[in-house]
Motif scaffolding. Sequence first.
Motif, PDB file in Angstrom:
ATOM      1  N   THR A   1       0.831  -1.195   0.000  1.00 17.81           N
ATOM      2  CA  THR A   1       0.000   0.000   0.000  1.00 17.81           C
ATOM      3  C   THR A   1       0.869   1.250   0.000  1.00 17.81           C
ATOM      4  O   THR A   1       1.871   1.324   0.709  1.00 17.81           O
ATOM      5  CB  THR A   1      -0.901   0.013   1.248  1.00 17.81           C
ATOM      6  N   THR A   2       0.463   2.234  -0.810  1.00 15.37           N
ATOM      7  CA  THR A   2       1.111   3.535  -0.792  1.00 15.37           C
ATOM      8  C   THR A   2       0.259   4.483   0.043  1.00 15.37           C
ATOM      9  O   THR A   2      -0.957   4.551  -0.139  1.00 15.37           O
ATOM     10  CB  THR A   2       1.259   4.101  -2.219  1.00 15.37           C
TER      11      THR A   2
ATOM     12  N   GLY B   1       9.056   0.084   6.444  1.00 10.23           N
ATOM     13  CA  GLY B   1      10.477  -0.058   6.706  1.00 10.23           C
ATOM     14  C   GLY B   1      11.085  -1.253   6.007  1.00 10.23           C
ATOM     15  O   GLY B   1      10.388  -2.182   5.576  1.00 10.23           O
ATOM     16  N   ALA B   2      12.401  -1.214   5.894  1.00 10.93           N
ATOM     17  CA  ALA B   2      13.145  -2.325   5.308  1.00 10.93           C
ATOM     18  C   ALA B   2      13.243  -3.470   6.318  1.00 10.93           C
ATOM     19  O   ALA B   2      13.432  -3.230   7.514  1.00 10.93           O
ATOM     20  CB  ALA B   2      14.544  -1.860   4.912  1.00 10.93           C
ATOM     21  N   GLN B   3      13.131  -4.697   5.838  1.00 13.16           N
ATOM     22  CA  GLN B   3      13.131  -5.859   6.716  1.00 13.16           C
ATOM     23  C   GLN B   3      14.419  -5.973   7.524  1.00 13.16           C
ATOM     24  O   GLN B   3      14.382  -6.236   8.728  1.00 13.16           O
ATOM     25  CB  GLN B   3      12.931  -7.137   5.892  1.00 13.16           C
ATOM     26  N   ASP B   4      15.578  -5.749   6.900  1.00 15.28           N
ATOM     27  CA  ASP B   4      16.829  -5.907   7.636  1.00 15.28           C
ATOM     28  C   ASP B   4      16.980  -4.851   8.725  1.00 15.28           C
ATOM     29  O   ASP B   4      17.474  -5.130   9.820  1.00 15.28           O
ATOM     30  CB  ASP B   4      18.035  -5.905   6.691  1.00 15.28           C
ATOM     31  N   ALA B   5      16.542  -3.618   8.430  1.00 16.97           N
ATOM     32  CA  ALA B   5      16.591  -2.568   9.439  1.00 16.97           C
ATOM     33  C   ALA B   5      15.645  -2.889  10.590  1.00 16.97           C
ATOM     34  O   ALA B   5      15.970  -2.668  11.763  1.00 16.97           O
ATOM     35  CB  ALA B   5      16.233  -1.217   8.822  1.00 16.97           C
TER      36      ALA B   5
ATOM     37  N   GLN C   1       4.270  -1.874   7.440  1.00 14.52           N
ATOM     38  CA  GLN C   1       4.581  -2.548   6.182  1.00 14.52           C
ATOM     39  C   GLN C   1       6.084  -2.800   6.088  1.00 14.52           C
ATOM     40  O   GLN C   1       6.879  -1.923   6.388  1.00 14.52           O
ATOM     41  CB  GLN C   1       4.173  -1.693   4.974  1.00 14.52           C
ATOM     42  N   ARG C   2       6.441  -4.007   5.631  1.00 10.63           N
ATOM     43  CA  ARG C   2       7.850  -4.336   5.395  1.00 10.63           C
ATOM     44  C   ARG C   2       7.969  -4.950   3.999  1.00 10.63           C
ATOM     45  O   ARG C   2       7.965  -6.176   3.848  1.00 10.63           O
ATOM     46  CB  ARG C   2       8.387  -5.290   6.465  1.00 10.63           C
TER      47      ARG C   2
END
Length: 210
Positions: A2-3, A160-164, A179-180
């Motif tokens: 989603t945006t 956010g980014a999954q690794d972060a 959301q990832r």
Amino acid sequence: MTTYRDRNEAGRVLADRLTALIGEPDVVVLGLVRGGVPVAQVVAERLGAPLDVLVVRKLGMPWAPEVAFGALGPAGVRVLNDVVAGQLSSADMADVQRREQAELDRREQLYRTGRPPLELTGATAVIVDDGLATGATARAAVAVARQLGARRVLVAVPVGAQDAYETLSGEADQVICAQRPEAFTAVGAYYDDFHEVSDDEVTEALAASA
């Protein structure tokens, strides 16, 4: 994925993930300056919690500013990553710190005019930003909040980014990320309106929440 239409919509979606905090004592919502503040304002209103700002300045390597060797926070708080900082001379570190301290002081003076110093002793600090890319700023914010006496530190972001997310989960007491995306690009890619938040928007948000 989603945006979000804008940061206000992102804040509403994020607030839905935080309703367990409604009615809890000593909750303080902290918007990371500047982009996190409009998101945090919506969250604070929904939770019925006070809104404040956390000014954190990342200390970046002179030849790679995106790589943090530490961070500065209010009240003279300094957090260092000893492994990374060990690659710098004391003169290089002092030069970066002097520059970032000047900007931190400017923002603190602007945003805290008429407001007391940030006090988090015993609080549940909910650190809110508009997104999590590398996570460096959020990690610094967690460390600063702990040094300012927070009893519990949560980080809440709309995307956010999954690794972060995984790295930060080892440092904050809880990370809420709505959301990832698997192929994370940049925070702004998940907003239709991702304009640069101005100093005026920050001070207006604080005034409205006072």
